[in-house]
Design a protein around this motif. Structure first.
Motif, PDB file in Angstrom:
ATOM      1  N   HIS A   1       5.497 -12.916  -4.097  1.00  0.00           N
ATOM      2  CA  HIS A   1       6.417 -11.805  -4.398  1.00  0.00           C
ATOM      3  C   HIS A   1       6.512 -11.496  -5.894  1.00  0.00           C
ATOM      4  O   HIS A   1       7.557 -11.070  -6.380  1.00  0.00           O
ATOM      5  CB  HIS A   1       7.818 -12.094  -3.863  1.00  0.00           C
TER       6      HIS A   1
ATOM      7  N   VAL B   1       7.442  -7.764  -6.404  1.00  0.00           N
ATOM      8  CA  VAL B   1       8.846  -7.438  -6.147  1.00  0.00           C
ATOM      9  C   VAL B   1       9.723  -7.893  -7.307  1.00  0.00           C
ATOM     10  O   VAL B   1      10.592  -7.152  -7.787  1.00  0.00           O
ATOM     11  CB  VAL B   1       9.316  -8.088  -4.824  1.00  0.00           C
TER      12      VAL B   1
ATOM     13  N   CYS C   1      10.892  -0.698  -5.005  1.00  0.00           N
ATOM     14  CA  CYS C   1       9.933  -0.270  -3.975  1.00  0.00           C
ATOM     15  C   CYS C   1       8.502  -0.300  -4.513  1.00  0.00           C
ATOM     16  O   CYS C   1       7.559  -0.667  -3.797  1.00  0.00           O
ATOM     17  CB  CYS C   1      10.274   1.136  -3.493  1.00  0.00           C
TER      18      CYS C   1
ATOM     19  N   TRP D   1       7.267  -3.768  -4.353  1.00  0.00           N
ATOM     20  CA  TRP D   1       6.898  -4.109  -2.982  1.00  0.00           C
ATOM     21  C   TRP D   1       5.533  -3.520  -2.642  1.00  0.00           C
ATOM     22  O   TRP D   1       4.675  -4.188  -2.045  1.00  0.00           O
ATOM     23  CB  TRP D   1       7.968  -3.591  -2.028  1.00  0.00           C
TER      24      TRP D   1
ATOM     25  N   ASP E   1       2.406  -5.319  -4.126  1.00  0.00           N
ATOM     26  CA  ASP E   1       1.912  -6.486  -3.404  1.00  0.00           C
ATOM     27  C   ASP E   1       1.005  -6.112  -2.236  1.00  0.00           C
ATOM     28  O   ASP E   1       0.371  -6.992  -1.646  1.00  0.00           O
ATOM     29  CB  ASP E   1       3.090  -7.317  -2.870  1.00  0.00           C
ATOM     30  N   ARG E   2       0.911  -4.798  -1.914  1.00  0.00           N
ATOM     31  CA  ARG E   2       0.219  -4.386  -0.696  1.00  0.00           C
ATOM     32  C   ARG E   2      -0.815  -3.273  -0.876  1.00  0.00           C
ATOM     33  O   ARG E   2      -1.686  -3.108  -0.030  1.00  0.00           O
ATOM     34  CB  ARG E   2       1.263  -3.907   0.333  1.00  0.00           C
TER      35      ARG E   2
END
Length: 427
Positions: A123, A126, A274, A277, A280-281
């Motif tokens: 994370h 984040v 956001c 987040w 990370d993807r």
């Protein structure tokens, strides 16, 4: 607890980041200094804020985060407190430019990169987003209050508020912030085994320059630095510094304009978290390109939205722009860590962030010159929108080239191929 301490420290130092926007007009009214003269001090501050950042990252390796951050907060308090006694413009350059510039630069976003690299494996994106949003949270806390104090008690009361906030945070940093997980017998969050603690080096400045020398040989560094310079120009340099005076030019009360800028901070918190987040993807290059493109569209529309009162289109701009304000930071930090490793990545990001502040300084002074010459900020907004289009292209180009290795060799990655996670290899 370390992440919380970092968040509180960044909030405490964030007061001055939003101060110039509400203090330019009161200082102009009292001393008669031009907008460009006052903005010169802001530009010096922004240059030092960014230029000192990579050296601060190296100093954190040498002396630890806790010592560097505590000293930085004391410098911010000193610069803010001493400014109430100034009588000449060079004193504004000394207090706002030198003292606060070095202080805030010592705990700029390179501090975020250092903290997340040492304390988080899982994370990271984040946490980077949350800590980056601390700056917006500080703006949210301080901006309306500073605007009210400047309007009713004078600008000196507002600057003393900044000094007091920085001093209050120092004990929190000393008690809660720790340099490495090993200091408290813990593992980095998400780690399965202890990570070797890097050896302290005596030449922090030399190390920062050495890392820069390696980074400038890669195309990715220049693409990130160029895009981040435009990011600084279109946020801190232009909007944060000149939104309130521009709104005032159209008949909007400064307190109302400051409230709108504070709302940008609210939505920035959501947008940056956001973004962390998503980092990370999703491919960080695609995120950066999207952020810059959308920002450019909003800035192109802004000149037609100013009015004596707040209308629905302006509310839409505040929400949209706020979500995009510093959403660029988590993917930029991720790319620096990906390409240059866990140890060098924070220092490289410090240099990339220095370019951010060069862009901010140029925009802060350039917009003031445009305002003094043309009587309005309209041209500045349109130029900023065009620069965002350039940043979109640079972000999509931030791949390929060669990256430095610890042995000094380079590894070539074909254009369009995601870079490997070299931080793991270097760890």
């Amino acid at each position: 607890m370390v992440a919380i301490a970092g968040f509180i420290a960044l909030v405490g130092a964030a007061g001055f980041r939003s101060a110039p926007g509400v203090l330019i007009e009161p200082i102009h009214a009292e001393f008669g200094w031009s907008h460009s003269t006052i903005s010169s001090a802001v530009s010096v501050n922004m240059l030092l804020y960014g230029g000192f950042s990579p050296f601060a990252a190296a100093l954190m390796e040498r002396f630890g985060m806790r010592r560097v951050v505590s000293t930085a907060l004391l410098l911010v308090a000193a610069g803010s407190g001493l400014s109430v006694f100034m009588t000449a413009s060079w004193q504004l350059l000394l207090c706002w430019g030198l003292l606060i510039g070095v202080g805030t630069g010592s705990m700029a976003l390179a501090f975020v990169a250092t903290l997340t690299s040492r304390w988080f494996v899982r994370h990271r994106g984040v946490v980077s987003g949350v800590l980056t949003a601390a700056s917006a949270a500080g703006q949210l806390v301080f901006l309306p209050l500073m605007a009210s104090l400047a309007a009713h008690q004078g600008w000196r009361a507002a600057t003393l508020l900044i000094a007091g906030a920085a001093l209050v945070v120092v004990p929190v940093v000393l008690v809660l912030l720790r340099d490495h997980p090993e200091d408290v017998g813990a593992l980095a969050y998400g780690a399965t085994e202890p990570r070797p603690r890097p050896a302290r080096t005596s030449g922090a400045a030399v190390r920062a320059l050495r890392v820069l020398g390696e980074a400038v040989r890669t195309r990715t560094f220049w693409m990130l630095a160029g895009g981040f310079a435009i990011c600084g120009a279109t946020t801190n340099g232009l909007v944060q510094t000149h939104f309130v005076p521009a709104a005032h030019d159209h008949g909007m009360p400064p307190t109302t304009a400051a409230g709108l800028l504070a709302l940008v901070g609210i939505f920035d918190i959501a947008g940056t978290v956001c973004s962390g987040w998503l980092t990370d993807r999703v491919d960080s290059r695609l995120l950066l390109a999207a952020y810059y493109l959308l920002r450019g569209v909003s800035l192109a529309l802004l000149p037609g939205l100013f009015a004596p009162s707040t209308q629905p289109p302006m509310w839409a701009f505040i929400i949209f722009y706020g979500l995009d304000w510093v959403a660029t930071v988590p993917p930029t930090v991720a790319l620096c860590r990906q390409w240059f490793g866990a140890e060098k990545g924070p220092i490289v990001f410090g240099w990339v962030f220095a370019s951010h502040q060069v862009g901010a300084a140029l925009a802060a002074e350039g917009a003031a010159i445009i305002r003094d010459a043309a009587g309005s900020y309209d041209l500045a907004w349109y130029l900023a929108a065009g620069l965002c289009a350039v940043a979109t292209v640079l972000s999509l180009s931030a791949s390929g080239g060669s990256r430095p290795s610890r042995a000094g060799a380079s590894v070539t990655v074909s254009c369009g191929t995601p870079a490997p996670e070299i931080g793991k290899a270097e760890d």
